[in-house]
Structure formats: structure tokens, C-alpha cells
Design a protein around this motif. Structure first.
Motif, PDB file in Angstrom:
ATOM      1  N   UNK A  47       0.814  -1.226   0.000  1.00  0.00           N
ATOM      2  CA  UNK A  47       0.000   0.000   0.000  1.00  0.00           C
ATOM      3  C   UNK A  47       0.848   1.276   0.000  1.00  0.00           C
ATOM      4  N   UNK A  48       2.144   1.161   0.336  1.00  0.00           N
ATOM      5  CA  UNK A  48       3.018   2.334   0.338  1.00  0.00           C
ATOM      6  C   UNK A  48       3.733   2.555  -1.000  1.00  0.00           C
ATOM      7  N   UNK A  49       3.700   1.571  -1.884  1.00  0.00           N
ATOM      8  CA  UNK A  49       4.418   1.694  -3.159  1.00  0.00           C
ATOM      9  C   UNK A  49       3.963   2.933  -3.939  1.00  0.00           C
ATOM     10  N   UNK A  50       2.656   3.191  -4.107  1.00  0.00           N
ATOM     11  CA  UNK A  50       2.267   4.399  -4.848  1.00  0.00           C
ATOM     12  C   UNK A  50       2.757   5.690  -4.181  1.00  0.00           C
ATOM     13  N   UNK A  51       2.784   5.702  -2.856  1.00  0.00           N
ATOM     14  CA  UNK A  51       3.221   6.892  -2.130  1.00  0.00           C
ATOM     15  C   UNK A  51       4.720   7.119  -2.241  1.00  0.00           C
ATOM     16  N   UNK A  52       5.462   6.051  -2.461  1.00  0.00           N
ATOM     17  CA  UNK A  52       6.924   6.143  -2.497  1.00  0.00           C
ATOM     18  C   UNK A  52       7.490   5.838  -3.887  1.00  0.00           C
ATOM     19  N   UNK A  53       6.642   5.869  -4.894  1.00  0.00           N
ATOM     20  CA  UNK A  53       7.050   5.508  -6.259  1.00  0.00           C
ATOM     21  C   UNK A  53       8.233   6.337  -6.753  1.00  0.00           C
ATOM     22  N   UNK A  54       8.256   7.612  -6.424  1.00  0.00           N
ATOM     23  CA  UNK A  54       9.343   8.474  -6.899  1.00  0.00           C
ATOM     24  C   UNK A  54      10.696   7.989  -6.389  1.00  0.00           C
ATOM     25  N   UNK A  55      10.731   7.409  -5.182  1.00  0.00           N
ATOM     26  CA  UNK A  55      11.977   6.881  -4.625  1.00  0.00           C
ATOM     27  C   UNK A  55      12.491   5.697  -5.443  1.00  0.00           C
ATOM     28  N   UNK A  56      11.583   4.982  -6.053  1.00  0.00           N
ATOM     29  CA  UNK A  56      11.935   3.749  -6.748  1.00  0.00           C
ATOM     30  C   UNK A  56      12.347   3.964  -8.193  1.00  0.00           C
ATOM     31  N   UNK A  57      11.942   5.076  -8.777  1.00  0.00           N
ATOM     32  CA  UNK A  57      12.204   5.284 -10.202  1.00  0.00           C
ATOM     33  C   UNK A  57      13.617   5.753 -10.489  1.00  0.00           C
ATOM     34  N   UNK A  58      14.333   6.190  -9.464  1.00  0.00           N
ATOM     35  CA  UNK A  58      15.701   6.655  -9.696  1.00  0.00           C
ATOM     36  C   UNK A  58      16.686   5.560  -9.315  1.00  0.00           C
ATOM     37  N   UNK A  59      17.488   5.164 -10.243  1.00  0.00           N
ATOM     38  CA  UNK A  59      18.563   4.267  -9.871  1.00  0.00           C
ATOM     39  C   UNK A  59      18.513   2.853 -10.376  1.00  0.00           C
ATOM     40  N   UNK A  60      17.925   2.588 -11.500  1.00  0.00           N
ATOM     41  CA  UNK A  60      18.108   1.288 -12.127  1.00  0.00           C
ATOM     42  C   UNK A  60      17.132   0.210 -11.720  1.00  0.00           C
ATOM     43  N   UNK A  61      17.598  -1.013 -11.819  1.00  0.00           N
ATOM     44  CA  UNK A  61      16.798  -2.220 -11.676  1.00  0.00           C
ATOM     45  C   UNK A  61      16.203  -2.360 -10.270  1.00  0.00           C
ATOM     46  N   UNK A  62      14.911  -2.692 -10.227  1.00  0.00           N
ATOM     47  CA  UNK A  62      14.219  -2.946  -8.967  1.00  0.00           C
ATOM     48  C   UNK A  62      13.530  -4.299  -9.067  1.00  0.00           C
ATOM     49  N   UNK A  63      13.723  -5.121  -8.041  1.00  0.00           N
ATOM     50  CA  UNK A  63      13.063  -6.425  -7.944  1.00  0.00           C
ATOM     51  C   UNK A  63      12.092  -6.365  -6.775  1.00  0.00           C
ATOM     52  N   UNK A  64      10.816  -6.619  -7.049  1.00  0.00           N
ATOM     53  CA  UNK A  64       9.790  -6.683  -6.003  1.00  0.00           C
ATOM     54  C   UNK A  64       9.510  -8.138  -5.672  1.00  0.00           C
ATOM     55  N   UNK A  65       9.205  -8.399  -4.395  1.00  0.00           N
ATOM     56  CA  UNK A  65       8.744  -9.736  -4.024  1.00  0.00           C
ATOM     57  C   UNK A  65       7.733  -9.660  -2.891  1.00  0.00           C
ATOM     58  N   UNK A  74       1.611  -6.915  -8.780  1.00  0.00           N
ATOM     59  CA  UNK A  74       0.822  -5.680  -8.770  1.00  0.00           C
ATOM     60  C   UNK A  74       1.737  -4.467  -8.642  1.00  0.00           C
ATOM     61  N   UNK A  75       2.743  -4.561  -7.761  1.00  0.00           N
ATOM     62  CA  UNK A  75       3.703  -3.462  -7.600  1.00  0.00           C
ATOM     63  C   UNK A  75       4.462  -3.229  -8.904  1.00  0.00           C
ATOM     64  N   UNK A  76       4.863  -4.308  -9.549  1.00  0.00           N
ATOM     65  CA  UNK A  76       5.575  -4.198 -10.833  1.00  0.00           C
ATOM     66  C   UNK A  76       4.711  -3.531 -11.886  1.00  0.00           C
ATOM     67  N   UNK A  77       3.458  -3.958 -11.985  1.00  0.00           N
ATOM     68  CA  UNK A  77       2.549  -3.390 -12.974  1.00  0.00           C
ATOM     69  C   UNK A  77       2.343  -1.902 -12.717  1.00  0.00           C
ATOM     70  N   UNK A  78       2.185  -1.530 -11.450  1.00  0.00           N
ATOM     71  CA  UNK A  78       2.012  -0.118 -11.107  1.00  0.00           C
ATOM     72  C   UNK A  78       3.243   0.692 -11.514  1.00  0.00           C
ATOM     73  N   UNK A  79       4.421   0.192 -11.169  1.00  0.00           N
ATOM     74  CA  UNK A  79       5.650   0.926 -11.494  1.00  0.00           C
ATOM     75  C   UNK A  79       5.863   0.999 -13.006  1.00  0.00           C
ATOM     76  N   UNK A  80       5.503  -0.050 -13.726  1.00  0.00           N
ATOM     77  CA  UNK A  80       5.595  -0.013 -15.188  1.00  0.00           C
ATOM     78  C   UNK A  80       4.666   1.059 -15.746  1.00  0.00           C
ATOM     79  N   UNK A  81       3.478   1.199 -15.162  1.00  0.00           N
ATOM     80  CA  UNK A  81       2.541   2.245 -15.591  1.00  0.00           C
ATOM     81  C   UNK A  81       3.102   3.640 -15.332  1.00  0.00           C
TER      82      UNK A  81
END
Length: 114
Positions: A47-65, A74-81
Motif C-alpha cells: 500500500x506504500x508503493x504508490x506513495x513512495x514511487x518516486x523513490x523507486x524510479x531513480x537508480x536502475x533495476x528494482x526487484x519486487x517480491x 501488482x507493484x511491478x505493474x504499477x511501477x511499469x505504468x
């Protein structure tokens, strides 16, 4: 259509072993995380991924589990969007990681609080 990649436990372990750079994000609940995490993971309930998305977009490869791979997908699909291209879902989640023979680490109390 926004897409994301999948990575299996064996490949993720190989990335660790060979020094491939990536961020690892656990999107399970704090109660689930308290039972063990993949060492090096950042703890970020789904539930925090949308709120913290900007933190995740900087800096390359991200693996969610997550536990099985469904919530992390779902987190991957959101970040891809959001336009993120180098995003991966750990196929099978923690269950797949453990089934592959890899261990879980105990998270610090502070990381569970937040």
C-alpha cells in the motif's frame, strides 16, 4: 500495455553472487516480514508503493517480491505504468526463494516499524 520482467530465485541468487546491481523491495505486510526477509531487501508494504514511487524510479533495476509473487506483480505493474522499465517480479516470491534452498534473514525491529 505496460509490461514488466520476471526473475526466478536461481537467477536472483546469481545476481547477488555476481554483484549485479539492483534494489530488492519486499511488499509484504510487517507481520509477514517479521517471519523472515531476503537479505538486503527494503521493506515497503504494497500500500506504500504508490506513495513512495518516486523513490523507486531513480537508480536502475528494482526487484519486487511478496509471499507468492501476486502482490509483487501488482507493484511491478504499477511501477511499469509510471514509466519504469527495469522492474522485475520475483517469480514464486519468498516461497519460491525458500524452495530453491535459499535462506531468509531476520529483519531489524526498526525496519519493520518504518
Amino acid at each position: 500495455m505496460y509490461g514488466f520482467h520476471e526473475v526466478d530465485a536461481a537467477t536472483l541468487k546469481q545476481w547477488f553472487d555476481t554483484g549485479v546491481k539492483f534494489r530488492l523491495v519486499d511488499v509484504r505486510t510487517p507481520a509477514e516480514m517479521s517471519r523472515g526477509v531476503i537479505d538486503g531487501a527494503e521493506l515497503m508494504p504494497l500500500h506504500l508503493v504508490p506513495l513512495r514511487a518516486a523513490e523507486l524510479t531513480s537508480g536502475g533495476r528494482v526487484v519486487f517480491y511478496c509471499q507468492s509473487g501476486a502482490r509483487s506483480a501488482q507493484a511491478c505493474a504499477f511501477m511499469a505504468q509510471q514509466g519504469m522499465e527495469d522492474v522485475y517480479n520475483l517469480r514464486g516470491g519468498v516461497m519460491g526463494w525458500v524452495a530453491s534452498g535459499s535462506r531468509l534473514a531476520t529483519p531489524s525491529r526498526e525496519s519493520l516499524i518504518g
